[in-house]
Scaffold this motif. Sequence first.
Motif, PDB file in Angstrom:
ATOM      1  N   MET A  59       1.078  -1.135  -0.101  1.00  0.00           N
ATOM      2  CA  MET A  59       0.137  -0.018  -0.067  1.00  0.00           C
ATOM      3  C   MET A  59       0.835   1.199  -0.114  1.00  0.00           C
ATOM      4  N   VAL A  60       0.459   2.183  -0.541  1.00  0.00           N
ATOM      5  CA  VAL A  60       1.201   3.372  -0.736  1.00  0.00           C
ATOM      6  C   VAL A  60       0.899   4.410   0.395  1.00  0.00           C
ATOM      7  N   ASP A  61       1.869   4.761   0.896  1.00  0.00           N
ATOM      8  CA  ASP A  61       1.898   5.853   1.884  1.00  0.00           C
ATOM      9  C   ASP A  61       1.865   7.200   1.276  1.00  0.00           C
ATOM     10  N   TRP A  65      -5.816   5.425  -4.911  1.00  0.00           N
ATOM     11  CA  TRP A  65      -6.436   4.704  -3.631  1.00  0.00           C
ATOM     12  C   TRP A  65      -7.865   4.694  -3.557  1.00  0.00           C
ATOM     13  N   GLN A 119      -8.811   1.609  -5.313  1.00  0.00           N
ATOM     14  CA  GLN A 119      -8.662   0.458  -4.576  1.00  0.00           C
ATOM     15  C   GLN A 119      -9.869   0.250  -3.186  1.00  0.00           C
TER      16      GLN A 119
END
Lengths: 430, 430
Positions: free
Chosen positions: B1-3, B205, B208
């Motif tokens: 997951m991208v921060d 995001w 998703q």
Amino acid sequence: MVDIATRVHNHNWKIDPIVRSLIDTDFYKLLMCQSIFRNKRDTRVTFSLINRTKSIRLAELIDEGELREQLDHVRSLSLSRGESTWLRGNTFYGKRQMFRPDFMEWFETLKLPPYHLEKRDGQYELTFEGAWPEVMLWEIPALAVLMELRSRAVTKDMGKFELEVLYARAMSRVWEKVEKLRQLDGLRLADFGTRRRHSFLWQDWCVQAMLEGLGTAFTGTSNCRIAMRRDIEAIGTNAHELPMVYAALAEDDAALARAPYNVLSDWHEEHDGNLRVILPDTYGTESFLNNAPDWLAGWTGIRVDSGDPATGAEAAIRWWQERGEDPRDKLVIFSDGLDVDKIIKLHHQFAGRVKVSFGWGTLLTNDFRGLTRDDSLAPFSLVCKAISANGRPTVKLSDNPNKAMGPEDEIARYKRVFGIGEQAAIDVLV
Amino acid sequence: MVDIATRVHNHNWKIDPIVRSLIDTDFYKLLMCQSIFRNKRDTRVTFSLINRTKSIRLAELIDEGELREQLDHVRSLSLSRGESTWLRGNTFYGKRQMFRPDFMEWFETLKLPPYHLEKRDGQYELTFEGAWPEVMLWEIPALAVLMELRSRAVTKDMGKFELEVLYARAMSRVWEKVEKLRQLDGLRLADFGTRRRHSFLWQDWCVQAMLEGLGTAFTGTSNCRIAMRRDIEAIGTNAHELPMVYAALAEDDAALARAPYNVLSDWHEEHDGNLRVILPDTYGTESFLNNAPDWLAGWTGIRVDSGDPATGAEAAIRWWQERGEDPRDKLVIFSDGLDVDKIIKLHHQFAGRVKVSFGWGTLLTNDFRGLTRDDSLAPFSLVCKAISANGRPTVKLSDNPNKAMGPEDEIARYKRVFGIGEQAAIDVLV
């Protein structure tokens, strides 16, 4: 920045340790440990886990094997070279070499003693027996392990985005608190939330958020590892276990009545300044202050940790005035069941009259109330206490009978010795 | 997951590209591009940026050098091998080889044509002139670049935790929407939010989150790159630019009146099934439906993109009934200014009567309303439209006069030709 949701989602639950360091503990445990190491190192004590929130059946939530793995891991830890350097070289409360060389040498070789674990009635019976300076260091890691295993048990079946949103909501909540708190002029507040934290990563996040959001109003954290990592002050003084064990060791009623003052007399020899903070409520604040020797009024402050906090602070102010001290020079640390509204109210009520400070615990580092179905992540009241010393039971009365502990006949005896009458019961949320 | 917060905080603004791929664009642009490539490839058109929200002075917010760097970067892009493979090999709307080999060969060598950029009155004048199938591909990347440069301008001075909390709040908001939407039985909803997204990472995001939160009710995204990365459906059909350019090219009033139907006649030859979706509002829905040839009633559905959406859908239902079609077999796609409450209301009003579907744009991928001081991240109404074709101005009337565009005399002529009377004005938020 750590992506907490991803870390939680990807956790290899079996292996990833909850407690990563012997100094992932509260600063005051180390201060007290040094004092005990010096004054009472051969006392045999038993610490025991006590879950005051019976409705949370920990033994049904948490797998015993996982719990043993985490506890065994804690037993495998010893002080790292960097941690030792930090403890030896750092300035705490303005003082260099807070930790004496003989204590450090002992601490550097320490590993925590064995634990005893059983299941009973849906709860874990977890006890630690041995030399006081060793077993007392189990308190914080034991609590942190159980709290975080409970968090992991609840979150383990959540989806990646459900988790990310869970943490997003919790972060938003912490930040709302920050935004309210930064309105307060002259606020001084520290993190006291290690023992009941949702998780290590979460506590670390909360500390950093406070740091950015509150600036100098955030005075530090009780957690030594986080203080070291984030290069901030480690905060803490002393706790109930000192008077509880000293009192249990007293040979008769007269010695019992003196015990709480003997604790502070030992402390007085070792510390000065902001470390001279009285914790008066173990056997009732009123009785403690009425019978206190005059030299105690010269101490820097008082910590209010049970009962109605405003009543406790007013009692301290009156006491200082009666002893000829100026309350405006004195520190009052509130540390019981705080949340933002209570902090704001107490700040307004006491700022200017005394030096006010807050030690904010559970509702800083574990406010997940209402964020999951069945409120399954709400904090609860778990403690780990000294229950006996050299074979004698310990007793705590507190300013809130719901926080009292010990055998009934001993409670009655202590109440008689300390002259405690009726007390107002206050619900213990956390 | 991208921060996301960390990525935003650490961005090297100068270098990090906003548009990373030629297919970081809406699927319908590629479908229309292919149609134009086949039917009108030599038409010269001009696209122009139009900021309908004049209060947001983009030229004061966004550095011209940064804007040029981002636009130049878009010009450096060409289709990657993987992207080409995906377009050639994928099944879109149940059809293999949606993109014909001659189109793909052309697209594989394409680079976007030059842009023209000037500052005027606190706004950017950004135009693209050239062959229609080339310049039309500027629309989405140009909008995405400007939207994200605005987000970056606002967030660039925020602290790390302030940023993390900003995204935490935005995530919580998206998730609240998900939780409301998943109550709806039979919901079908797609992301149409590329053009006005807060940022690429944020759109990704949101997609998703929808995927996890809504499951099969989430039917896909208009963004080809995200559809490819997340292995979901690419969604879209056609847009106003087709009738607008066809109409501008019409030699006289009679040809003008036929133009919108000629568009769909070309489309009819190329596509069937769920791609046969009428967009009737370019020159007024009512007039369009009244004058439509019978074969159009056989099309699969209609997209309602301006005016009061319930009115537009009811008009379509009546029209189908008058032409002997069963509305229950027909698709109604709502795509104008949607947010959760409107989606819920329309779903309840039309589910069962027609097949309802939603194309959710700005308030999915850019709902940062109220999350910063001065509401500086609130979405705004930026479009990039064909303003002329072969030297003649284009006109759009829409079902909402606030969305109309073109020279006044031409608007009057179009109104006469299409028989448009009074229209109800509706505020254009996004």
